[in-house]
Design an enzyme around this catalytic site. Sequence first.
Site, PDB file in Angstrom:
ATOM      1  N   ASP A   3       0.778  -1.241   0.203  1.00  0.00           N
ATOM      2  CA  ASP A   3       0.052   0.046  -0.013  1.00  0.00           C
ATOM      3  C   ASP A   3       0.816   1.225  -0.067  1.00  0.00           C
ATOM      4  O   ASP A   3       1.744   1.467   0.745  1.00  0.00           O
ATOM      5  CB  ASP A   3      -0.854   0.039   1.348  1.00  0.00           C
ATOM      6  CG  ASP A   3      -2.232  -0.741   0.994  1.00  0.00           C
ATOM      7  OD1 ASP A   3      -2.380  -1.029   0.046  1.00  0.00           O
ATOM      8  OD2 ASP A   3      -3.032  -0.875   2.151  1.00  0.00           O
ATOM      9  N   ASP A   4       0.249   2.265  -0.651  1.00  0.00           N
ATOM     10  CA  ASP A   4       0.864   3.589  -0.680  1.00  0.00           C
ATOM     11  C   ASP A   4       2.510   3.998  -0.918  1.00  0.00           C
ATOM     12  O   ASP A   4       2.942   4.815  -0.532  1.00  0.00           O
ATOM     13  CB  ASP A   4       0.630   3.932   0.999  1.00  0.00           C
ATOM     14  CG  ASP A   4      -1.023   4.471   1.104  1.00  0.00           C
ATOM     15  OD1 ASP A   4      -1.752   4.258  -0.018  1.00  0.00           O
ATOM     16  OD2 ASP A   4      -1.252   4.953   2.156  1.00  0.00           O
TER      17      ASP A   4
ATOM     18  N   CYS B 151      -7.923   1.960  -2.762  1.00  0.00           N
ATOM     19  CA  CYS B 151      -7.128   0.397  -2.601  1.00  0.00           C
ATOM     20  C   CYS B 151      -8.343  -0.565  -3.123  1.00  0.00           C
ATOM     21  O   CYS B 151      -7.935  -1.405  -4.101  1.00  0.00           O
ATOM     22  CB  CYS B 151      -6.828   0.187  -1.026  1.00  0.00           C
ATOM     23  SG  CYS B 151      -5.460   0.689  -0.555  1.00  0.00           S
TER      24      CYS B 151
ATOM     25  N   HIS C 141      -9.079  -7.047   1.419  1.00  0.00           N
ATOM     26  CA  HIS C 141      -9.765  -5.743   1.521  1.00  0.00           C
ATOM     27  C   HIS C 141     -10.648  -5.777   0.015  1.00  0.00           C
ATOM     28  O   HIS C 141     -10.932  -4.586  -0.534  1.00  0.00           O
ATOM     29  CB  HIS C 141      -8.735  -4.580   1.276  1.00  0.00           C
ATOM     30  CG  HIS C 141      -9.440  -3.158   1.645  1.00  0.00           C
ATOM     31  ND1 HIS C 141      -8.549  -2.341   1.815  1.00  0.00           N
ATOM     32  CD2 HIS C 141     -10.529  -3.135   2.019  1.00  0.00           C
ATOM     33  CE1 HIS C 141      -9.321  -1.229   2.481  1.00  0.00           C
ATOM     34  NE2 HIS C 141     -10.605  -1.761   2.685  1.00  0.00           N
TER      35      HIS C 141
ATOM     36  N   HIS D  57       1.129   1.731   4.577  1.00  0.00           N
ATOM     37  CA  HIS D  57       0.004   2.363   4.718  1.00  0.00           C
ATOM     38  C   HIS D  57      -0.008   2.608   6.250  1.00  0.00           C
ATOM     39  O   HIS D  57       0.649   1.977   7.113  1.00  0.00           O
ATOM     40  CB  HIS D  57      -1.147   1.544   4.472  1.00  0.00           C
ATOM     41  CG  HIS D  57      -2.657   2.050   4.458  1.00  0.00           C
ATOM     42  ND1 HIS D  57      -3.182   2.406   5.722  1.00  0.00           N
ATOM     43  CD2 HIS D  57      -3.359   2.447   3.514  1.00  0.00           C
ATOM     44  CE1 HIS D  57      -4.209   3.064   5.399  1.00  0.00           C
ATOM     45  NE2 HIS D  57      -4.502   3.084   4.033  1.00  0.00           N
TER      46      HIS D  57
END
Length: 581
Positions: A80-81, A120, A182, A336
């Site tokens: 993530d990110d 996401c 997710h 994240h």
Amino acid sequence: MHVIFFCSHLKHDFETFCFLSEPPRVGPRVETGEKYHFFLSCVTFRNRCLWMSLCCWFGGLHGTFVTRSARPNIVLLMADDLGLGDLSCYGNNTLSTPNIDRLASEGVRLTQHLAAASACSPSRAAFLTGRYPVRSGMASAGDRNRALPWLGASAGLPSNETTFAELLQRCGYRTGLVGQWHLGLSCVSRDDHCHHPRNHGFDHFYGLPFGLLSDCQASGTPELHRGLRVRLWVSTAALGLVPVLLLVPRLARWLAVPWKVIVGSALLAALFFAGWYSSYGFVRRWNCILMRDHEIVQQPLREERVASLMLLPPLLWVVKYKRGPFLLLLSFLHVHTPLTTRDKFVGRSKHGRYGDNVEEMDWMVGGEGMGGWEGGIRVPGIFRWPNVLEAGRVIDEPTSLMDIYPTLSHVAGGVLPQDRAIDGRNLMPLLEGRARHSDHDFLFHYCGVYLHAVRWHQRDCATVWKLHYVTPKFSPEGAGACYDSGLCSCSGDVTHHDPPLLFDVSRDPSESRPLDPDHEALFHPVVKKIEAALREHRGTLAPAPPQLSLWHTVWKPWLQPCCGTFPFCGCDKEGDVPPRA
């Protein structure tokens, strides 16, 4: 998003195939009689979610490379990110990512790799299906729930979508997912698990069915719907004052307010508080859980151990199924919030907790929601495949996160679904040098269900045009992102451009110099060409049930996964015992 593709073929029917979207790094070694050196490469998919591929080099097998036509083992990593400028191999000289850099130097590096969404859940849906999120209903019409907010919700990746894991299962692959999902869990009851990874082509799952939020820390600052929660507290306080204000004149004998009115207003305030606090007051317990297949093994999650828990299972998986063929998706919780980082990496970087978390992720590997701007969707990408792909090559052609789907299908010998539009393109001709240009003439950049921008790759002059119809309003004004709200709006608080903004991103990747419609001769012809492609694209869209609607995303107690008896959920079956593969 940028993808890295790595593949090493070795004896004993052992082959490895890897995608990365960030530069790779050398991971840990597992001693099991044979030496296994793991190179994890990153596939970033900017929502800002980063997708990484874990590519493995297995030494000590004393074998020769098998043929290109053999079915390779495939390891994919996701994080993530992680942004395009966060890695050394993409020009960052203030963060240390030597292992990822090594994979980048040994593979093909993509410089115009793009995510299909800037949040996401929709971006993950595009990654798994090779389709724009709007086609599967994984795109939001509002700003509050751009991604799935609750495990106890009915939203998720629809069962009629075919993931690349399902395609490879049909080709005889054993498939596994370690880390973050997710993309939903259940539909009607808490145990139906209709959106679970096992229902989308993965034989095994170990990880977080939701994701990692700052709410997962016992003392963390609330992240989920932070502004709404403040308003709910204020409303609760206001309602709670009503019975008090009604009680005062009665006790002072100024006015005989009926007790029924006083008690009724108190009950109303109590019901209002219980109604929202039953979900938002227990975010850590409801959303932050660890699962093995369908079993909850830790609720709530022990966030201080989560990084190490995510490291061992993929190594054990590779050792266990090394004779393949297998597909392993390792979906990192980095980088994240809440940026949980092991002590050995705290304070090592020049960029605080975020930099420390990036460097820890690099060790493990061996600006969110910005609509259609490059900063929200452009990510690193590396493909490494010795003896097949030329080391050190740089490709400046536009590529997409959705391309992983058809590329995996091609390499594994699968057949793409013929009953639906597949927006990704097979990257192998481009990566192998057999094609000079990407198969993407046009790429469409959505923010939720709203189209914000369109990219046109004009092949005859190698120019990449970017047309913005809508741009989010950054906050504070003049900033390069939405720092005040944490997530830029897709509608409402946005700017509509008429005429649209046009950039030559092949020369102006920062999108700082829009072309003047009155003085640029190519402005109107380019706009006309893009608008014709947009009309054609919209003609291919079919209605899909909106998975991120209010009803689908609201917390439902009967869908809440629970270890124990609801609402007294909680367990720790993992303890300090190393997780199994």
